[in-house]
Each structure stands twice: as structure tokens, then as C-alpha cells.
Design a protein around this motif. Structure first.
Motif, mmCIF file in Angstrom:
data_model
loop_
_atom_site.group_PDB
_atom_site.id
_atom_site.type_symbol
_atom_site.label_atom_id
_atom_site.label_comp_id
_atom_site.label_asym_id
_atom_site.label_seq_id
_atom_site.Cartn_x
_atom_site.Cartn_y
_atom_site.Cartn_z
ATOM 1 N N SER A 250 0.829 -1.213 0.000
ATOM 2 C CA SER A 250 0.000 0.000 0.000
ATOM 3 C C SER A 250 0.862 1.261 0.000
ATOM 4 O O SER A 250 0.466 2.287 -0.564
ATOM 5 C CB SER A 250 -0.964 -0.001 1.181
ATOM 6 N N ASP A 251 2.063 1.197 0.613
ATOM 7 C CA ASP A 251 2.989 2.341 0.586
ATOM 8 C C ASP A 251 3.400 2.647 -0.846
ATOM 9 O O ASP A 251 3.456 3.812 -1.264
ATOM 10 C CB ASP A 251 4.263 2.040 1.391
ATOM 11 N N ALA B 1 1.801 1.667 -3.657
ATOM 12 C CA ALA B 1 0.633 2.097 -4.430
ATOM 13 C C ALA B 1 0.337 3.574 -4.178
ATOM 14 O O ALA B 1 0.067 4.333 -5.114
ATOM 15 C CB ALA B 1 -0.574 1.235 -4.071
ATOM 16 N N GLU B 2 0.404 3.977 -2.914
ATOM 17 C CA GLU B 2 0.156 5.380 -2.571
ATOM 18 C C GLU B 2 1.183 6.297 -3.230
ATOM 19 O O GLU B 2 0.839 7.354 -3.755
ATOM 20 C CB GLU B 2 0.194 5.552 -1.051
ATOM 21 N N GLN B 3 2.449 5.886 -3.225
ATOM 22 C CA GLN B 3 3.519 6.691 -3.813
ATOM 23 C C GLN B 3 3.276 6.950 -5.306
ATOM 24 O O GLN B 3 3.586 8.025 -5.800
ATOM 25 C CB GLN B 3 4.862 5.981 -3.619
ATOM 26 N N GLY C 293 0.262 6.754 -6.727
ATOM 27 C CA GLY C 293 -1.093 7.265 -6.928
ATOM 28 C C GLY C 293 -2.032 6.275 -7.584
ATOM 29 O O GLY C 293 -2.801 6.639 -8.479
ATOM 30 N N SER D 206 -4.416 2.414 -6.843
ATOM 31 C CA SER D 206 -4.943 1.494 -5.837
ATOM 32 C C SER D 206 -4.044 0.262 -5.749
ATOM 33 O O SER D 206 -3.313 -0.055 -6.695
ATOM 34 C CB SER D 206 -6.365 1.069 -6.204
#
Length: 191
Positions: free
Chosen positions: A34-35, A37-39, A41, A43
Motif C-alpha cells: 500500500s505504501d 501504491a500510494e507513492q 497514486g 490502488s
């Protein structure tokens, strides 16, 4: 390659870069998919369309990290000292042209000491040996008088560790003065 394929390849590279950054900063164990994916942008579900797991992403990065140095060690038939000149120049161009390449040196160094790395990564790293072929090239150079006398293994370590250390320093402090590749070659040059 069509536009859609180009976009997909760019996203894949973005994921690799984000993964590289986070793995270096947090380490393999502390990094969550998730880190990453967030970086970038996206899902987590979309990221899994590119890489099946955190392990698969890490393994891809390790494969890239192995392929660079190993590719310069293909039997070239070059005179040994010329080989080292070309290799040092090639490695410096490689590390200075792209921050991704620089950071790969840091990731690879960390990977060797990572007890939490998956077994597949540990096995892959065991096959990563720049020293054995380098020792053979050094011995040929010592035989023809172009490479300094001394323990070939120790000279190989000095050569590769100098490149590794320089790459890591530049990755951490991009504004430091860059050494000349010629200085690295002087490590093995017969005086």
C-alpha cells in the motif's frame, strides 16, 4: 509500441522507482504494498495488475540490480587493463545518468544483509558473483604486466567496492564532487 503499451510500461517503471525508494528507506520487511501504491497514486488492486506481490516487485528490482554489473563481465576478449578502463567508465556513466541506477547500488547492498528477504531473493543473490570473473581478468592482466601485483581477489574487492561506495555516496549526497573513473582504474594499474 502503441500508446496504451507505452503508458503501461511507464506505470510499471513508476512502480519500480517507487518500490526502490521505499525499500531503501524502510527496508523490505517494513514496506507495505500500500505504501508503494500510494507513492504512485494508484490502488493496491491496480498495482497487483503489474506485480503479483511485494516479493515479485522486490525480486524484479534485485534482478535489475544483478543484470547491470554482470552484463559488463561477459567475456569480451579485451585486454584486461582495457576491460577495467571500459568497465569503470561504463559504471560511472551508468550511475551518473539516472538516479534509479544510483539507488540500485544502495538496494543491492541492503539486500545482501536483509535477513527478512524471501528465500527466492536469497538464492538469486547467491548467484551474484562479480568477483570470480574479475579475478580471472586480473590474473590475465598480471600475467601480461598491465595489472599490479597482489592478491587478485583483494584487487577485485577494491575495484568493485570503490564503485559501490562512490555510487552510494552520490545517491545519498548528489551535490558532492564526483571522483574521476580514472582514479578507480588506478587501484589496479601497474605502476
Amino acid at each position: 509500441m502503441g500508446i496504451r503499451e507505452e503508458q503501461k510500461e511507464k506505470r510499471r517503471k513508476d512502480i519500480l522507482l517507487a518500490g526502490l525508494e521505499i525499500f531503501i528507506r524502510k527496508g523490505y520487511s517494513a514496506t507495505k504494498i500500500s505504501d508503494i501504491a500510494e507513492q504512485v497514486g494508484m490502488s493496491v488492486g491496480l498495482l497487483f495488475h503489474y506485480f503479483d506481490s511485494k516479493e515479485a516487485l522486490y525480486e524484479e528490482l534485485i534482478s535489475i540490480g544483478i543484470s547491470g554489473p554482470m552484463s559488463v563481465l561477459d567475456d569480451t576478449g579485451m585486454e584486461p587493463f582495457v576491460f577495467f578502463e571500459n568497465t569503470a567508465n561504463q559504471m560511472f556513466q551508468f550511475i551518473l545518468k539516472d538516479p534509479f541506477n544510483l539507488k540500485m547500488f544502495t538496494l543491492m547492498n541492503q539486500a545482501f544483509y536483509n535477513e527478512a528477504a524471501p528465500q527466492s531473493i536469497k538464492e538469486k543473490l547467491q548467484s551474484f558473483d562479480v568477483y570470480t570473473p574479475t579475478i580471472q581478468i586480473i590474473q590475465k592482466g598480471q600475467d601480461n604486466g598491465t595489472i599490479r601485483e597482489g592478491n587478485p581477489y583483494a584487487l577485485a574487492i577494491a575495484f568493485w567496492c570503490a564503485i559501490q561506495g562512490i555510487a552510494e555516496q552520490i545517491a545519498l549526497k548528489p551535490d558532492i564532487p564526483y571522483p574521476e573513473s580514472e582514479w578507480i582504474i588506478d587501484i589496479i594499474r601497474r605502476k
